[in-house]
Write a protein that holds these residues in place. Sequence first.
Motif, mmCIF file in Angstrom:
data_model
loop_
_atom_site.group_PDB
_atom_site.id
_atom_site.type_symbol
_atom_site.label_atom_id
_atom_site.label_comp_id
_atom_site.label_asym_id
_atom_site.label_seq_id
_atom_site.Cartn_x
_atom_site.Cartn_y
_atom_site.Cartn_z
ATOM 1 N N ALA A 125 -41.776 -6.043 61.669
ATOM 2 C CA ALA A 125 -40.736 -5.007 61.595
ATOM 3 C C ALA A 125 -41.122 -3.954 60.555
ATOM 4 C CB ALA A 125 -39.405 -5.640 61.207
ATOM 5 N N PHE A 126 -40.917 -2.681 60.913
ATOM 6 C CA PHE A 126 -41.173 -1.569 59.988
ATOM 7 C C PHE A 126 -39.913 -0.727 59.862
ATOM 8 C CE2 PHE A 126 -45.351 -2.726 61.465
ATOM 9 C CZ PHE A 126 -46.181 -2.510 60.372
ATOM 10 N N ASP A 127 -39.710 -0.173 58.669
ATOM 11 C CA ASP A 127 -38.611 0.779 58.522
ATOM 12 C C ASP A 127 -39.109 2.180 58.891
ATOM 13 O OD1 ASP A 127 -39.971 1.880 56.361
ATOM 14 O OD2 ASP A 127 -38.664 0.996 54.828
ATOM 15 N N ALA A 128 -38.256 3.171 58.771
ATOM 16 C CA ALA A 128 -38.615 4.523 59.209
ATOM 17 C C ALA A 128 -39.736 5.123 58.366
ATOM 18 C CB ALA A 128 -37.380 5.425 59.162
ATOM 19 N N ASP A 129 -39.943 4.554 57.173
ATOM 20 C CA ASP A 129 -40.994 5.032 56.284
ATOM 21 C C ASP A 129 -42.285 4.216 56.443
ATOM 22 O OD1 ASP A 129 -42.031 6.678 54.273
ATOM 23 O OD2 ASP A 129 -41.546 5.189 52.724
ATOM 24 N N ASN A 130 -42.344 3.399 57.489
ATOM 25 C CA ASN A 130 -43.508 2.555 57.781
ATOM 26 C C ASN A 130 -43.756 1.465 56.742
ATOM 27 O OD1 ASN A 130 -44.009 3.914 60.168
ATOM 28 N ND2 ASN A 130 -45.367 5.409 59.169
ATOM 29 N N ARG A 131 -42.687 1.046 56.098
ATOM 30 C CA ARG A 131 -42.814 -0.118 55.215
ATOM 31 C C ARG A 131 -42.449 -1.369 56.006
ATOM 32 N NH1 ARG A 131 -43.807 1.331 50.048
ATOM 33 N NH2 ARG A 131 -43.262 3.482 49.586
ATOM 34 N N ILE A 132 -43.240 -2.429 55.757
ATOM 35 C CA ILE A 132 -42.974 -3.683 56.476
ATOM 36 C C ILE A 132 -41.690 -4.292 55.929
ATOM 37 C CG2 ILE A 132 -43.894 -5.948 57.115
ATOM 38 C CD1 ILE A 132 -46.668 -4.849 56.170
ATOM 39 N N THR A 133 -40.792 -4.670 56.840
ATOM 40 C CA THR A 133 -39.535 -5.287 56.399
ATOM 41 C C THR A 133 -39.422 -6.739 56.836
ATOM 42 O OG1 THR A 133 -38.462 -4.424 58.380
ATOM 43 C CG2 THR A 133 -38.294 -3.093 56.367
ATOM 44 N N GLY A 134 -40.255 -7.136 57.788
ATOM 45 C CA GLY A 134 -40.171 -8.535 58.213
ATOM 46 C C GLY A 134 -41.350 -8.900 59.090
ATOM 47 N N PHE A 135 -41.649 -10.202 59.136
ATOM 48 C CA PHE A 135 -42.792 -10.683 59.920
ATOM 49 C C PHE A 135 -42.420 -12.049 60.468
ATOM 50 C CE2 PHE A 135 -47.577 -11.891 59.716
ATOM 51 C CZ PHE A 135 -47.768 -11.449 61.013
ATOM 52 N N LYS A 136 -42.450 -12.148 61.788
ATOM 53 C CA LYS A 136 -42.063 -13.401 62.433
ATOM 54 C C LYS A 136 -43.233 -13.907 63.269
ATOM 55 C CE LYS A 136 -38.273 -15.428 65.073
ATOM 56 N NZ LYS A 136 -36.993 -15.172 65.738
ATOM 57 N N VAL A 137 -43.523 -15.186 63.121
ATOM 58 C CA VAL A 137 -44.740 -15.748 63.719
ATOM 59 C C VAL A 137 -44.416 -17.075 64.389
ATOM 60 C CG1 VAL A 137 -47.022 -16.699 63.171
ATOM 61 C CG2 VAL A 137 -46.224 -14.644 61.996
ATOM 62 N N HIS A 138 -44.951 -17.242 65.583
ATOM 63 C CA HIS A 138 -44.891 -18.550 66.238
ATOM 64 C C HIS A 138 -46.293 -18.940 66.649
ATOM 65 C CE1 HIS A 138 -44.531 -21.414 69.574
ATOM 66 N NE2 HIS A 138 -43.527 -21.886 68.869
ATOM 67 N N THR A 139 -46.743 -20.099 66.165
ATOM 68 C CA THR A 139 -48.113 -20.531 66.423
ATOM 69 C C THR A 139 -48.127 -21.926 67.028
ATOM 70 O OG1 THR A 139 -49.078 -19.181 64.675
ATOM 71 C CG2 THR A 139 -50.313 -21.148 65.301
ATOM 72 N N ILE A 140 -48.962 -22.083 68.036
ATOM 73 C CA ILE A 140 -49.283 -23.418 68.545
ATOM 74 C C ILE A 140 -50.686 -23.739 68.068
ATOM 75 C CG2 ILE A 140 -49.589 -24.871 70.578
ATOM 76 C CD1 ILE A 140 -47.759 -22.876 72.082
ATOM 77 N N ALA A 141 -50.804 -24.860 67.358
ATOM 78 C CA ALA A 141 -52.100 -25.255 66.805
ATOM 79 C C ALA A 141 -52.597 -26.490 67.531
ATOM 80 C CB ALA A 141 -51.978 -25.538 65.305
ATOM 81 N N ASN A 142 -53.819 -26.410 68.013
ATOM 82 C CA ASN A 142 -54.424 -27.528 68.740
ATOM 83 C C ASN A 142 -55.115 -28.438 67.730
ATOM 84 O OD1 ASN A 142 -55.696 -29.207 70.534
ATOM 85 N ND2 ASN A 142 -56.674 -27.568 71.716
ATOM 86 N N LEU A 143 -54.638 -29.672 67.607
ATOM 87 C CA LEU A 143 -55.287 -30.606 66.685
ATOM 88 C C LEU A 143 -56.222 -31.569 67.408
ATOM 89 C CD1 LEU A 143 -52.609 -31.459 63.970
ATOM 90 C CD2 LEU A 143 -54.174 -29.529 64.131
ATOM 91 N N GLY A 144 -56.380 -31.399 68.725
ATOM 92 C CA GLY A 144 -57.322 -32.248 69.450
ATOM 93 C C GLY A 144 -56.749 -33.609 69.769
ATOM 94 N N ALA A 145 -57.639 -34.557 70.011
ATOM 95 C CA ALA A 145 -57.235 -35.866 70.526
ATOM 96 C C ALA A 145 -56.735 -36.817 69.441
ATOM 97 C CB ALA A 145 -58.407 -36.505 71.263
ATOM 98 N N TYR A 146 -57.176 -36.589 68.215
ATOM 99 C CA TYR A 146 -56.739 -37.429 67.095
ATOM 100 C C TYR A 146 -56.517 -36.533 65.889
ATOM 101 C CZ TYR A 146 -58.737 -41.140 69.984
ATOM 102 O OH TYR A 146 -59.024 -41.981 71.021
ATOM 103 N N MET A 147 -55.675 -36.994 64.978
ATOM 104 C CA MET A 147 -55.450 -36.221 63.758
ATOM 105 C C MET A 147 -56.524 -36.563 62.747
ATOM 106 S SD MET A 147 -51.353 -36.169 63.304
ATOM 107 C CE MET A 147 -51.441 -34.901 62.057
ATOM 108 N N SER A 148 -57.383 -35.605 62.494
ATOM 109 C CA SER A 148 -58.446 -35.785 61.505
ATOM 110 C C SER A 148 -57.865 -35.742 60.086
ATOM 111 C CB SER A 148 -59.504 -34.708 61.715
ATOM 112 O OG SER A 148 -60.492 -34.771 60.711
ATOM 113 N N THR A 149 -58.719 -36.006 59.113
ATOM 114 C CA THR A 149 -58.294 -36.330 57.740
ATOM 115 C C THR A 149 -57.311 -35.323 57.126
ATOM 116 O OG1 THR A 149 -60.543 -37.194 57.514
ATOM 117 C CG2 THR A 149 -59.193 -37.113 55.523
ATOM 118 N N PHE A 150 -57.615 -34.031 57.273
ATOM 119 C CA PHE A 150 -56.718 -33.037 56.670
ATOM 120 C C PHE A 150 -56.174 -32.053 57.708
ATOM 121 C CE2 PHE A 150 -59.167 -34.398 52.891
ATOM 122 C CZ PHE A 150 -58.098 -34.840 52.136
#
Lengths: 783, 265
Positions: free
Chosen positions: A307-332
């Motif tokens: 989101a930007f205001d009329a002066d092009n300043r960022i006012t908000g940021f919304k993110v949705h991510t799907i992360a693939n961890l594979g077949a097993y959960m590795s150490t970290f």
Amino acid sequence: MGIEGIGARVVRKEDRRFITGKGRYTDDIVLKDTTYAAFVRSPHAHARILSIDTTAAKAAPGVIDVLTGADLAGDRIGGLICGWMIHSKDGSPMKAGAHPAIAHEIVRHVGDQVAVVIAETKAQARDAAELVEIDYEVLTAVVDPAKAQDADAPQIHPEAAGNLIYDWHIGDAAATDAALAAAARTIKLDIVNNRLVPNPIEPRVAIGSYDEAEEHFTLYNTSQNPHVARLVLSAFVGIAPEHKLRVVAPDVGGGFGSKIFIYPEETVCLWASKKIGGRPVKWTSDRTEAFLTDCHGRDHVTRAEMAFDADNRITGFKVHTIANLGAYMSTFSSSVPTYLYATLLSGQYAIPAIYAEVEAVYTNTVPVDAYRGAGRPEATYLIERMMETAARELGVDPADLRRKNFVKSFPHQTPVIMCYDAGDYEATLDKALAAIDYAGLPARKAASLAKGKRRGLGFSCYIEACGIAPSQAVGSLGAGVGLWESAEVRVNPVGTIEVLTGSHSHGQGHETTFAQLVNDRLGIGVNNVQIVHGDTDKVQFGMGTYGSRSGAVGMSAIVKALDKVEAKAKKIAAHLMEASEADIVIEGGEVKVAGTDKTMAFAHVALAAYTGHNLPAGMEPGLKESAFYDPTNFTFPSGTYICEVEVDPDTGVVEIERFVAVDDFGNVINPMIVEGQVHGGLAQGIGQALLEGVTYDMESGQLLTGSFMDYTMPRADDLPSFEVSTTVTVCPGNPLGMKGCGEAGAIGSPPAVINAITDAIGVRDIAMPATPSKVWAALHGAA
Amino acid sequence: MYETSYHRPTSLSEAEALMGADVDAKFLAGGQTLLPTMKQRLAAPSALIDLRHLPELKGISVEGDTLVIGAATPHAAVQTSAEVKRTIPAIAKLAGLTGDPHVRHLGTIGGSVANNDPAADYPSAVLGLGATIHTNRRTIAAEDYFQGMFTTALEDGEIIVKIAFPIPLAANYEKFRHPASRYAMAGAFVAKTTGGVRVAVTGAAQGGVFRATAFEDALGADFRPEALDGLSVDADDMLSDIHGDSAYRANLVKVMVKRSVAGLL
């Protein structure tokens, strides 16, 4: 100070043995009576093991034993663990499935180990491995993280319904939604961060050796953190108590994160050595196995809105991510798309409201864990692609939009945990703009066009978090370990020094930079300092090397130990020279009484400490001190990268014409080594942007990019001559004022490259890697 | 790799006898394809019969209007040969674009042509110049020799001894490298000969090396890159994979032919 002190371009001490072939890697170690392991691996992405017949394999020449997951379970050997607990939005703990060191009943990715053959020679083990007969019932596989939760996707682990490991979030949803609703403009972007194979030049190796008489195990392996390996193998896998297990990680030929993790083959070699009566069991990965079993990196699918205001300043940021961890959960693995990713989503910008949701899913692919940058490249790619896209769609200069939104005063608390301690983002931007000759861009674009080419320029103003991390803070976020570092400084009676460090060098040049630190303090010369690391029998417990932490955390521990050594040396010298302790200074290998001509060699003080003939009353003999250093904050390296490309519209080939990297790493110990780190990071980041990417067959789950014939590793001639420089804001959080430089290149470069390509060819997005065929197709689709 | 035996015959007849005695043996002519395949345990010949040391297969010579290259000649020797550079420099250029220095010092022209990898470089020169393949049994015209991907007119036990290239008026080779393997994704060998223009393309087509006859006709009438405007090779005949679909490869063929032509102007 001086030619071998902090800030000097000291030639790497370790390179003499590396470039003359005298490095001693794990595969170079051949113990008496060694046997060789060959793993039988699943050809299927998802299948039920109906039966395993080892009869023919056991009868094959040279075979000592053939072991399966049932044998492992029968011996009550524990599974591998994920050491960072993440809780979902509803407070429930992450849904981790079992991770046996040999698959039992179900295989979950191509390359999953199903049995192991132990034989007298490597060839006999491999030959016999082909005789192990396994009946599989092939099950449906899913490899696309965006489809893992579909109703018709197969269930991969019973513990994780719908393949959802956790549904985590951070930030303020209501405030972010309000910012988006009130925005003058919002910019939406869908971004995929492509899956990568780390491919260190040395593949993984493990040698397990059991001493029956002592009931003691030794593991030689290619590890970035041998103490953590020992802890996990002792406390969770249950191989042996820690005092009965030694882990040695000698010279290691690159890791990039992939050698942090505790892998199944290490457990199997240790267990099998005991099982066959104590002969060592050695396994050396070949490149095919490396593709199929080394943890991969990245693999995010993200939808974001800014989101930007009329002066092009960022006012908000919304993110949705799907992360693939594979077949097993590795150490970290669990920490990478959460605390190492979403906490950096503020970038270099003052953003009042941020909200990020992350869904981590299982798929029938190789496990995914930290790879050079680990979460920060994904965050940087998202933010910097977003900023460039926003600038284009708001009709403003991309440098100006960034400058307007930069954080300008410090400390700066972001809405996503991190508190930036120091930085000057305009300084790096200005230096990079000057270096690239930004004003001359329109003329250069016109010149390219005149010869039938398209020129483009892209920015990336990255920030990352290094020096992981304050133990109490990470503990509160779910880490299973503390992330301090240890050091021991041993002064020998002749005045030479061994530094025992919990950091591990696998290409970083610690043997040189750590010695420079000691020399800077004592002036005894780097060749009088030996750095000892990588052996749990020699070095006190340490946390290892990853996350660009060895300078900011590892060297800080050495500083603390040196402080103690100096304090004791000064006491001894004051006693011997009949001076006040406060007047003693140490410089140039001499211990002096300030303002007088009284002096003695540091070696003389060391000898006095060890003879004990004339020490201050009550002082213990010896000169050896240790320290543990727990950081007070992350460190925040930052910088501006500018990439300028020329695209051949006939073939889609992208030439990187210029690459300017201006980094702020705080204080620098050895600029030559830092430049080398940046060059290597840039090669990997440009590799991600232009060349590298994993492709799975969506139906069968077969890895299509399973060798260098199809997986494009960057080569020297793919890369330009880099133009690197630095600015300095001193990190206030550690005694040396350092921030860390190991990952910046890989973190900052991909968006600069893609921003340049999209500028050149006039498209909104192009998926990484931007191969010639994709660029050509985009050009023709856009035409 | 599975266990195998290695033979190093010193004459053509000895090599023939060794092969005659072992139906599961394979000829080794540099091994830059065969050895990696064996290392991956995808091939298991009972024996390897190394052809690189047969005197009959050695040497580069100019015989009248023909350049003759022995089958056991490594790419690096072709790349640097004064005879090749003087008579058909395009072949020296092609050899220098093959593989990397390691491959160029071990791989041989005979091995490449016998294997007929659809992405190999040499087949385009052999077909583009209308060369003749001399074997231990007969001579084969290039047109008859290449019979599709990895398929040739060679019979069991037949050995390429040398390849005779008619010296053209001019020739050029332009190659677009596969990003990962650096084999040809499209390699265009263009030759101006007294009999007309010949264009042979490697790397791109499902059937391996082929002559782009429509391009040849157009260039025969007007030897400029622009002569190909409006023409194309059929994308349906091209390979398609994760590195580039058939439309992209069809485009690359045309671009590489144009660049090859431009290099001759």
